[in-house]
Design an enzyme around this catalytic site. Structure first.
Site, mmCIF file in Angstrom:
data_model
loop_
_atom_site.group_PDB
_atom_site.id
_atom_site.type_symbol
_atom_site.label_atom_id
_atom_site.label_comp_id
_atom_site.label_asym_id
_atom_site.label_seq_id
_atom_site.Cartn_x
_atom_site.Cartn_y
_atom_site.Cartn_z
ATOM 1 N N PRO A 147 10.509 -3.698 7.480
ATOM 2 C CA PRO A 147 9.330 -4.393 8.016
ATOM 3 C C PRO A 147 9.522 -4.680 9.501
ATOM 4 O O PRO A 147 10.656 -4.674 9.994
ATOM 5 C CB PRO A 147 9.303 -5.705 7.218
ATOM 6 C CG PRO A 147 10.732 -5.952 6.862
ATOM 7 C CD PRO A 147 11.391 -4.607 6.733
ATOM 8 N N SER A 148 8.429 -4.980 10.174
ATOM 9 C CA SER A 148 8.520 -5.341 11.592
ATOM 10 C C SER A 148 9.450 -6.540 11.765
ATOM 11 O O SER A 148 9.443 -7.467 10.950
ATOM 12 C CB SER A 148 7.127 -5.710 12.098
ATOM 13 O OG SER A 148 7.244 -6.406 13.318
ATOM 14 N N GLU A 200 -0.047 6.379 9.407
ATOM 15 C CA GLU A 200 -1.302 5.651 9.633
ATOM 16 C C GLU A 200 -1.176 5.037 11.019
ATOM 17 O O GLU A 200 -0.474 4.051 11.214
ATOM 18 C CB GLU A 200 -1.454 4.611 8.519
ATOM 19 C CG GLU A 200 -2.871 4.167 8.325
ATOM 20 C CD GLU A 200 -3.081 2.771 8.837
ATOM 21 O OE1 GLU A 200 -3.549 2.660 9.991
ATOM 22 O OE2 GLU A 200 -2.778 1.812 8.118
ATOM 23 N N SER A 230 -12.082 -1.740 3.943
ATOM 24 C CA SER A 230 -10.771 -1.640 3.295
ATOM 25 C C SER A 230 -10.808 -2.117 1.841
ATOM 26 O O SER A 230 -11.277 -3.220 1.563
ATOM 27 C CB SER A 230 -9.751 -2.480 4.066
ATOM 28 O OG SER A 230 -9.774 -2.134 5.418
ATOM 29 N N GLY A 287 1.699 2.217 12.312
ATOM 30 C CA GLY A 287 2.011 1.679 13.637
ATOM 31 C C GLY A 287 1.367 2.534 14.715
ATOM 32 O O GLY A 287 0.359 3.214 14.456
ATOM 33 N N SER A 288 1.976 2.540 15.877
ATOM 34 C CA SER A 288 1.337 3.225 17.005
ATOM 35 C C SER A 288 1.497 4.750 16.897
ATOM 36 O O SER A 288 2.424 5.259 16.264
ATOM 37 C CB SER A 288 1.958 2.753 18.313
ATOM 38 O OG SER A 288 3.262 3.289 18.435
ATOM 39 N N CYS A 326 -5.938 -1.853 12.982
ATOM 40 C CA CYS A 326 -6.175 -0.522 13.538
ATOM 41 C C CYS A 326 -7.564 -0.003 13.196
ATOM 42 O O CYS A 326 -7.962 1.052 13.681
ATOM 43 C CB CYS A 326 -5.081 0.445 13.097
ATOM 44 S SG CYS A 326 -4.928 0.493 11.348
ATOM 45 N N ARG A 356 0.832 -1.212 0.000
ATOM 46 C CA ARG A 356 0.000 0.000 0.000
ATOM 47 C C ARG A 356 0.867 1.263 0.000
ATOM 48 O O ARG A 356 0.451 2.312 -0.472
ATOM 49 C CB ARG A 356 -0.919 -0.035 1.226
ATOM 50 C CG ARG A 356 -2.009 0.989 1.193
ATOM 51 C CD ARG A 356 -3.181 0.588 2.048
ATOM 52 N NE ARG A 356 -2.955 0.855 3.445
ATOM 53 C CZ ARG A 356 -3.837 0.552 4.408
ATOM 54 N NH1 ARG A 356 -4.974 -0.036 4.100
ATOM 55 N NH2 ARG A 356 -3.587 0.840 5.656
HETATM 56 C C1 SIN Z 1 -4.138 -1.769 9.625
HETATM 57 O O1 SIN Z 1 -4.556 -2.389 10.586
HETATM 58 O O2 SIN Z 1 -3.156 -1.036 9.762
HETATM 59 C C2 SIN Z 1 -4.737 -1.855 8.241
HETATM 60 C C3 SIN Z 1 -6.064 -2.465 8.182
HETATM 61 C C4 SIN Z 1 -6.629 -2.525 6.779
HETATM 62 O O3 SIN Z 1 -5.974 -2.175 5.793
HETATM 63 O O4 SIN Z 1 -7.774 -2.915 6.673
#
Ligand code: SIN
Length: 480
Positions: A178-179, A253, A442, A231-232, A287, A162
């Site tokens: 990445p994490s 985000e 989404s 992330g947070s 999230c 994305r």
């Molecule tokens: C996310 O939890 O950061 C993304 C969730 C989504 O793209 O639906």
């Protein structure tokens, strides 16, 4: 059987697999705590190397036409789709989500590549009516440069594509970190990017467990022109402050605290279906998962009864097992945090309607708490676990006040069959996204993002490319 050719354990920089270090860190299967991989623990120097490679590659990559770049992105998309099953398995192994959700994430993640392969061709400028006959005013859009992308463990593939797909489509080059919980999916798609034909240095993935140092280098580098982070909120704020000196563009985000309002006139069966998908996707670890259910007092009992009946049907287990719907939490800390929310809610008058216990050190029962109130910690903090808290309200004004009473502003949802209420409530909700009679919002074609402490910028949709472009104004003078 898994295609072993997708398994890598080291950073991918400038088209090569790093041999910088022999130190390693472990990746665990969240479903049973087993070590599934030892990854080479690259340090800060790999980030510098990746930035230099991305900077060197930028001139050539941004010099290609949008359709030349698009062809390579399309090839990458095809390869990811062809390897859907193996990528899904890798994902389930390292982040625990059920295989059906992992398969879905591969399609979802790939969809951003296909979408932006096309959108990259439509980065139009303007011809602006001039204020003088001797001048012509035009704008063009140009790629911003090297992008640093930092991505989370809950969507090991889709959060990379994305960010990266619009960047690459517009001519930017990228360094992804990445994490450390889920590096394997990222390295697998790096391998597929090589097969797709991206020139060396265009797409780089750095893996190492020292997230703070790696992030700081990306933020403070003069060569990196933009940071994109999911992330947070706390980490987002830190990255923003570290990026201040170099005045970087930011896409953030961040956390959410999604309300889900059930009005008196809602279709309750539809609301329950929406509630299930928006609360229990990825065991509540997204999230945009619902944090607070706000239910009108006149339909509270009926909604609760139907909802709890559905929650009790959820199949919990190792994501590898077909038909499992709720996997493990990502790690011990997440499980402990979930337990703390439950203890706190019980102490403050919450009624456990189902669940409420850990199953073992990896899994937590899908839980519903009734009679929730604003004193509870879960009212203000992101739950990120399979816990649904249900509050009561009596008027629209009260519901809106409760829904907006948070510093976050990412996703929100509500159910009503009254069109006038739908418009008014949608306009009044202080959120970047609103699901109206819908729990799953989404998609690659719509702008994903939040306001307030949920961040800035939009991902996906026609707006998703804008975050990777600069507008240049051209003034042609002396035209007589
Ligand atoms: C996310 O939890 O950061 C993304 C969730 C989504 O793209 O639906």
């Amino acid at each position: 059987m898994m295609n072993k050719e997708l398994l890598f354990n080291t950073s991918y920089v400038d088209g090569k697999w790093s041999t910088n270090t022999s130190e390693t860190f472990k990746v665990y299967n969240p479903a049973n705590g087993e070590v599934i991989a030892e990854i080479r623990d690259d340090d800060a120097s790999i980030v510098e190397q990746a930035i230099t490679a991305a900077d060197k590659a930028f001139k050539q990559w941004s010099g290609k036409t949008a359709s030349e770049r698009s062809k390579i992105l399309e090839k990458w998309y095809d390869l990811i789709c062809e390897n859907q099953e193996d990528l899904a398995k890798i994902m389930t192994y390292e982040c625990g989500k059920p295989l059906t959700e992992s398969r879905g994430e591969v399609s979802y993640g790939a969809s951003f590549i296909k979408w932006f392969a096309e959108e990259g061709k439509r980065t139009y400028g303007d011809v602006i009516p001039s204020t003088s006959n001797s001048k012509r005013i035009v704008t063009i859009k140009q790629p911003i440069g090297v992008v640093g992308a930092m991505t989370p463990w809950n969507f090991p593939l889709a959060m990379i594509t994305r960010k990266v797909a619009p960047a690459l489509a517009t001519g930017c080059t990228v360094v992804v970190r990445p994490s450390e919980e889920t590096p394997l999916t990222a390295l697998a798609i790096a391998k597929l990017s090589k097969d797709a034909g991206f020139p060396n240095g265009v797409f780089n993935v750095v893996v190492g467990k020292d997230a703070p140092t790696m992030g700081k280098i990306l933020c403070e580098s003069n060569l990196v022109k933009k940071i994109s982070f999911t992330g947070s909120t706390k980490v987002g704020q830190l990255l923003m402050s570290q990026s201040a000196k170099t005045l970087k563009k930011m896409s953030l985000e961040l956390g959410g605290n999604a309300p889900f309002i059930v009005f008196e006139d809602a279709d309750l069966d539809a609301a329950v279906q929406g509630a299930m998908v928006s609360k229990y996707r990825n065991a509540g670890q997204t999230c945009v998962c619902v944090n607070r259910f706000l239910v009108h007092e006149n339909v509270y009992d009926e909604f609760v009864e139907k909802f709890v009946a559905e929650v009790l049907k959820l199949k919990i287990g190792n994501g590898w097992v077909e038909k499992v719907e709720i996997g493990p939490l990502i790690h011990k800390k997440a499980l402990e945090k979930t337990e703390d929310f439950i203890v706190d809610a019980k102490n403050k008058g919450g009624e456990i309607l189902c669940g409420g216990n850990k199953i073992d050190q990896f899994f937590y029962e899908p839980t519903v708490i009734g009679e929730a109130n604003t004193k509870m910690d879960l009212t203000h903090e992101e739950i990120f676990g399979p816990v649904a808290a249900i509050f009561k309200f009596s008027t629209d004004e009260e519901a809106l006040r409760m829904a907006n009473d948070t510093k976050y502003g990412l996703a929100s949802y509500f159910y009503s069959q009254n069109i006038s209420r739908c418009w008014k409530v949608a306009e009044a909700l202080e959120y970047g996204m609103v699901g109206i009679n819908e729990g799953l919002i989404s998609t690659e074609v719509a702008p994903f993002g939040g306001i307030k402490h949920s961040g800035m910028g939009r991902e996906g949709s026609k707006y998703g490319v804008e975050d990777y472009l600069e507008i240049k104004y051209l003034c042609f003078g002396n035209m007589e």
